[in-house]
Structure formats: structure tokens, C-alpha cells
Design an enzyme around this catalytic site. Structure first.
Site, mmCIF file in Angstrom:
data_model
loop_
_atom_site.group_PDB
_atom_site.id
_atom_site.type_symbol
_atom_site.label_atom_id
_atom_site.label_comp_id
_atom_site.label_asym_id
_atom_site.label_seq_id
_atom_site.Cartn_x
_atom_site.Cartn_y
_atom_site.Cartn_z
ATOM 1 N N GLU A 1 -8.205 26.478 17.979
ATOM 2 C CA GLU A 1 -8.726 26.142 16.979
ATOM 3 C C GLU A 1 -9.528 27.230 16.344
ATOM 4 O O GLU A 1 -9.983 27.771 15.872
ATOM 5 C CB GLU A 1 -8.085 24.768 15.634
ATOM 6 C CG GLU A 1 -7.228 24.514 15.626
ATOM 7 C CD GLU A 1 -6.705 22.812 17.211
ATOM 8 O OE1 GLU A 1 -6.964 23.378 17.673
ATOM 9 O OE2 GLU A 1 -5.170 22.770 16.273
ATOM 10 N N HIS B 1 -2.986 13.654 10.497
ATOM 11 C CA HIS B 1 -1.861 14.818 9.433
ATOM 12 C C HIS B 1 -1.718 14.531 7.982
ATOM 13 O O HIS B 1 -0.898 15.272 7.654
ATOM 14 C CB HIS B 1 -0.216 14.583 10.109
ATOM 15 C CG HIS B 1 -0.290 15.498 11.260
ATOM 16 N ND1 HIS B 1 -0.945 14.083 12.172
ATOM 17 C CD2 HIS B 1 -0.240 16.084 12.458
ATOM 18 C CE1 HIS B 1 -1.091 14.104 13.752
ATOM 19 N NE2 HIS B 1 -0.432 15.603 14.019
#
Lengths: 337, 307
Positions: free
Chosen positions: B43, B110
């Protein structure tokens, strides 16, 4: 790829300019005219100068704090650097950032940030874009032992490896990360060992031998430009000063320091220039006089530059910022109408 | 991507697989691997590469597989991208988009609404669409913007915000809120997946004679203060609704703004309906208790209207 006598003369000028400019900065620092810390590259000049020298016009370079020589090779002017360290209004960063944190995109120079390792993937992105745009650009950036401990370095080199990007990361092994010695920074025997885990090519060179650095860097750049992927070039050198001027480097062994002072890269290159008949002492003295004159003028010019004036509206954060500017200005006066 | 060849995509599993939520399905076939770039699990490096590519003239769009993972790129977003124009004069026109929010039983890693971490960083824009037309129009505006934009797509809306898109380009400018329902009695200020909830509540309140105005912020940074303040000056009551945790959430900023700019118009305290200050639990029953729901919202609105 030998380095011609003319190129050697150019290299010598870059090395000496780097050292003499740094000495001017030391003087300004002691006079209280610099803003922030002074991060010296004494003893490491050959690494930064030699690696940047291997790049071609149009290539990209992102230096870190001890790569003053690389910025000069890429065409930053001493007056740019001096204005920058004195945070003047006409400095490249206009007083909004200091030291080597500036961009001169027309010279292929872009800025790192203080967080080590972040530039690796940013330069990877630059050459990714250039490849897409049909340019054969090589990107170069630098890290010390500390920087190679960061996740940012590992993520960046892995991404560049997968994409086979033309990226050269110069690993400046200079023995200390602030006060932390290399053996407390890294368990691997060499920084170049880190390349193998990513399927990346690497080499180790004596970072105090400018001609060896130039040749190794040229091979690394050629490898990258040919589409073989990234290259890690480890330059073994030594940081002869503390992390910054305020650091008395009490953690350094005096013998070790003395040994590396004897290996000074500029004195060593001068001995070579003598022996090879490229430049004699008189010719070198002429270069020094020329640089001194240039730096006298640059220091005077930079000192005469104005300090930046605060913008009451705090502009420049985003391009389209009418509402935000209004809000920042209101907030500054307390939000009362 | 059809309009501008400078637009490239970077992200995890966005190529052949089409993205974890299929937001990029078919784009690899259409635009090729030079423009739709599948990355390793990196990321920080994806955002770094996007920054670098933008500095060389491209318009990169990064997908965060789940927006929770933007934590891994926090340094690149807040220190590198957000500060670049101010420091150097060079803008970083990147978009970081991906699914955020709870409601699909995906647990603490999440389901987060991380907008608050970023909406207080000068240099960024933070966008949260609530309708399909806005998702298209705001994303176009984000890609055409000269600076970094975080674009949070609520995963609950991917399949629920259904509508026929209007013809044409449909660009929706950043920084402008939408009044989704007009009313005279109180103002509900919200965004993202809370917008349909607020509209449901407003419809229910109307049955009892309470007319709620519903404002969809759409962009959290820069925030459209004018629309919010004007509405509260009209209704004199403000209810701030968000799914993110309460402390130092977007609602706190709006409450402070209303205290500064609409104090004399307020007939009641500013109320907040938010998630509690806990991580997001996994089990459906726990998550349902965690999320702001219709009954909580109605109770708060009625209390506010009666104050």
C-alpha cells in the site's frame, strides 16, 4: 566506460565545490544565519558526486540529506542551496521547507521528505510514468543503512523489481544512522545483500574512490536503462561528522575517525590527478580560486535575499482552494465576524 | 480513462480479478497492463508510485482494497502527497479510492470509516459519495483535480445505491454539499451510507409533522460550510449523523463551526448520532448495535425538535 581527463577535471570541480560550499554553510550556521540543522557530507562527497555524474540529461534524481554533491552535479546552483538553507523568499522552496528538500524539475531534481525510504517508490513511480510516456529515463535515489531498515524501502524496491523499473538506489553505507552504528541497524553483512531477496542486481564499491564510483554507477545506470530492472549500488564510505552540527559524535571511536580522515576522497583524488598528470597543484588551485569567487558572490546574493513574508490567506495548499483560503484566514483571526 | 490517456490505475487484484468489489472489472482487457497495474501487497509503495507518476504528468488512481489498509500508506498520503504543493509548488494529482464503512459483517479491519484521520490534513480532499450519480460525478472531478483526493466508497452502497445515471459527463464538483430533502424544523447533516438512513428517518418524522432537512456533505474536506450554516440558520436545530466513531469525528468539526457561525440562530443544543468509541465488532448482532440505526436517529430527532 573510462572517465576522460576532461571529465576528471569536471569531477574534481564538483567535489571541491561540494566541500567548499559546505564550509560556507558551516560558517553561516555558526553565525546563526541558517535555519534548522546542518547535515554535513564531509568525507562522503565522492559517493554523491560520482553516482549523479553517471546520469544523463533528462534522468531523475532524488537526493537525501548528505547528497549535496549530487544536487550540484544535476545543476542546482550554490545560490539556490544557500537561499534554501537560509529559508529565503527566493529559495526553491520559498522558505516552506529547508536544506535539500526542494524541486527543480527542469533539472530532473525532485525532493525527498524527512521520512526515510519514501523516495524509493516515488522515484519508481516517476520512471514508471516516463516508461508509459515513451521516455528512457533512469531514476536515482539514495539511502543510508537506516533508510534500508524501513518498510518503505522494502515495499518500494519490491514494486520496482516486479515492474522491472529503471531505478538505481544508491546505498550510502556511512557507518552511522544518527548515533546508531551499522551493526545495530542491519543484521546482513552488507546492504547489497538486501537485493537478492527481491531478485534485484547489486554491487559494492569503494565510495571514497570517485572514479570507481562513477564506473560502478555507470554500469548500474546502463543495467537499469536496458530494462533489466532496479539496481542497488552500495557505496562504502564514512560520515566524518555527527548526524548534524549539534551532534558531538561522542559515540564515535577516535581511531576509526582518524583512519577515515586519512582516506579523504578529495585528497585521494588529488593524488590521482597528480600521478595521472591530469591536473597539477597549480591547476587545482586555480579551480579553488574560481570556486571561492563564485561562492563569495553566491553568499552575498543569498544573504541579500529577503525573508519570506507570511501570506495572511495561507495560500498554496491546494490549487483550487477559494473556500479553504477563506476559512483559514477566518480561523486565524478567531472566527469572529 | 477513455477521455484522458494520462489516467492509470494501480492496486491489488484490480487486473484479471477486477478488484475485490469488482470496481475495475473489464478495465484490464480494455486498457491493458500499462494502464491497469496489478501490484504486490504494498500500500505504501502504490501510493508512493502514484505520487511519482503524477509528478511526471500522469493522473494515477490507486485502489485501496479496503480503505482500512490506507493506514499502511498514511505516511505517503499525509506527509508526501498532502504537503507537496505547499512545499514545492508542484501538485500531486492522485486519487486514492476504495471501499470503506461497516454493515456487511466484516469486522474491525474491513469496516472502518477512516475519513476522520485524513479530513484534518491540509492539502488533501476527502470525498464520500452517497448516490450512484455522485459516485460517477465526484470521481470524475477527483481525477481532474490538481491535488490528492481520497475517495471513500461505502461498501454497503455498492449494491444498494441503484439509479439510472443521467446522460452526459455528469461531473459533480468537489466541495459542494447537496440538500437531499428540504425541511423547516431541523437539519440532519450527514454523508455516505448514512444519507439513505437520514432520508428514511425524515420520511418517518414527516408523518408526525416534523419536517427535517437532510444535507449530504459529499465532500468532507474542503467542507461546504455555507450550505450547512445556511440550513441551520433556517431550521435552528442541528443533528449531526455519522458512522465513524464519535470523538473528534466529522460531527465535532461541524458542531464547532455552528457554534462559531450560527450560535445566535440555534434554539437547541447541537446533537450527534454516531457510532460509539469502540472498534467495529464482527457478529451481526453486535455490529447492528454498533451502527447508528433508525430508532436511535428518530429518538434523537424528536428530542431535538421538542427542545
Amino acid at each position: 566506460m573510462t572517465t576522460s581527463p576532461e571529465q576528471q577535471k569536471t569531477l574534481y570541480r564538483h567535489l571541491l565545490l561540494t566541500r567548499l560550499l559546505e564550509e560556507r554553510m558551516v560558517s553561516l550556521y555558526r553565525q546563526g544565519k541558517m535555519t534548522g540543522g546542518l547535515f554535513r557530507c564531509l568525507g562522503q562527497e565522492a559517493t554523491a558526486v560520482g553516482t549523479a555524474f553517471a546520469l544523463e540529461e533528462g534522468d531523475l534524481l532524488v537526493p537525501i540529506i548528505r547528497d549535496l554533491g549530487a544536487t550540484l552535479v544535476r545543476g542546482a546552483r550554490p545560490v539556490d542551496i544557500l537561499r534554501q538553507v537560509m529559508t529565503k523568499a527566493d529559495a526553491p522552496a520559498r522558505g516552506r521547507d529547508g536544506f535539500l528538500h526542494f524541486c527543480l524539475p527542469e533539472k530532473g531534481l525532485y525532493s525527498a521528505i524527512a521520512m526515510l525510504g519514501t523516495a524509493v517508490s516515488v522515484v519508481a513511480g516517476m520512471v514508471l510514468a516516463d516508461r508509459y510516456l515513451g521516455k528512457r529515463t533512469v531514476g536515482m535515489t539514495y539511502l543510508g543503512e537506516g533508510g534500508t531498515s524501513t518498510g518503505a524501502f522494502h515495499e518500494g524496491i519490491n514494486f520496482a523489481a516486479v515492474q522491472k523499473l529503471p531505478l538505481v538506489v544508491v546505498l550510502e553505507f556511512n557507518r552511522y544512522s544518527y548515533s546508531t552504528p551499522s551493526e545495530m541497524q542491519c543484521g546482513a553483512a552488507t546492504l547489497a545483500d538486501k537485493a537478492a531477496g527481491y531478485g534485484v542486481a547489486s554491487a559494492i564499491v569503494d565510495g571514497n574512490d570517485v572514479l570507481a564510483v562513477v564506473e560502478a554507477a555507470r554500469r548500474a545506470v546502463a543495467w537499469a536503462r536496458a530494462g533489466n530492472g532496479p539496481f542497488l549500488l552500495e557505496c562504502k564510505t564514512y560520515r566524518r561528522k555527527g548526524h548534524a552540527e549539534h551532534d558531538g559524535q561522542a559515540y564515535v571511536d577516535a581511531e576509526e575517525l582518524a583512519e577515515w580522515t586519512r582516506r579523504d576522497p578529495i585528497a585521494r583524488f588529488e593524488r590521482h590527478l597528480d600521478a595521472a598528470g591530469v591536473m597539477d597543484a597549480a591547476a587545482r588551485e586555480a579551480v579553488r580560486a574560481d570556486i571561492d569567487a563564485e561562492l563569495d558572490a553566491a553568499v552575498a546574493e543569498a544573504e541579500a535575499s529577503p525573508a519570506p513574508v507570511p501570506d495572511p490567506e495561507f495560500r498554496g495548499v491546494r490549487a483550487d482552494e477559494e473556500a479553504a483560503v477563506r476559512r483559514r484566514a477566518e480561523t486565524f483571526v478567531g472566527g469572529l465576524r | 480513462m477513455d477521455r484522458d490517456e494520462r489516467v492509470i490505475l494501480l492496486g491489488e487484484d484490480i487486473g484479471v480479478y477486477g478488484g475485490a468489489f469488482k470496481a475495475t472489472a473489464g478495465l484490464l482487457e480494455r486498457f491493458g497492463p500499462q494502464r491497469v497495474i496489478d501490484t504486490p501487497v504494498v500500500e505504501e509503495a502504490i501510493v508512493g508510485a502514484a505520487i511519482g507518476a503524477s509528478l511526471r504528468g500522469l493522473r494515477p488512481v490507486v485502489e485501496m482494497q479496503f480503505f482500512d489498509f490506507a493506514a499502511r500508506a498514511f505516511d505517503m498520503i499525509t506527509n508526501f502527497a498532502a504537503k507537496h504543493r505547499y512545499r514545492t509548488g508542484l501538485g500531486v494529482p492522485i486519487v486514492i479510492r476504495g471501499p470503506s464503512g461497516a454493515g456487511v459483517h466484516a469486522g474491525p479491519f474491513h469496516s472502518q470509516s477512516p475519513e476522520g484521520y485524513f479530513a484534518r490534513t491540509p492539502g488533501l480532499a476527502v470525498v464520500v459519495p452517497s448516490t450512484a450519480a455522485d459516485a460517477r460525478g465526484l470521481l470524475k472531478a477527483a481525477i481532474r483535480d490538481e491535488d490528492p483526493v481520497l475517495f471513500l466508497e461505502h461498501k454497503l452502497l455498492y449494491r444498494r445505491a441503484k439509479e439510472v445515471l443521467p446522460e452526459g459527463d455528469g461531473v459533480v464538483p468537489l466541495g459542494k454539499a447537496a440538500v437531499r430533502r428540504t425541511g423547516r424544523d431541523l437539519t440532519i447533516v450527514t454523508y455516505g451510507a448514512m444519507v439513505p438512513l437520514a432520508l428514511d428517518a425524515a420520511a418517518e418524522l414527516a408523518k408526525g409533522g416534523i419536517e427535517a432537512e437532510v444535507i449530504d456533505l459529499r465532500t468532507l474536506l474542503p467542507m461546504d460550510e455555507e450550505t450547512v450554516v445556511a440550513s441551520v440558520k433556517k431550521t435552528s436545530r442541528a443533528l449531526l449523523l455519522h458512522e465513524d466513531a464519535r470523538t473528534l469525528g466529522i460531527g465535532a468539526e461541524i458542531a464547532a463551526t455552528l457554534a462559531e457561525k450560527a450560535f445566535e440562530w440555534l434554539d437547541a443544543p447541537v446533537l450527534r448520532v454516531t457510532a460509539p468509541d469502540t472498534p467495529i465488532p464482527f457478529a451481526p448482532s453486535l455490529e447492528a448495535a454498533y451502527l447508528p440505526g433508525l430508532s436511535t436517529l428518530l429518538a434523537a430527532a424528536r428530542r431535538l425538535a421538542a427542545y
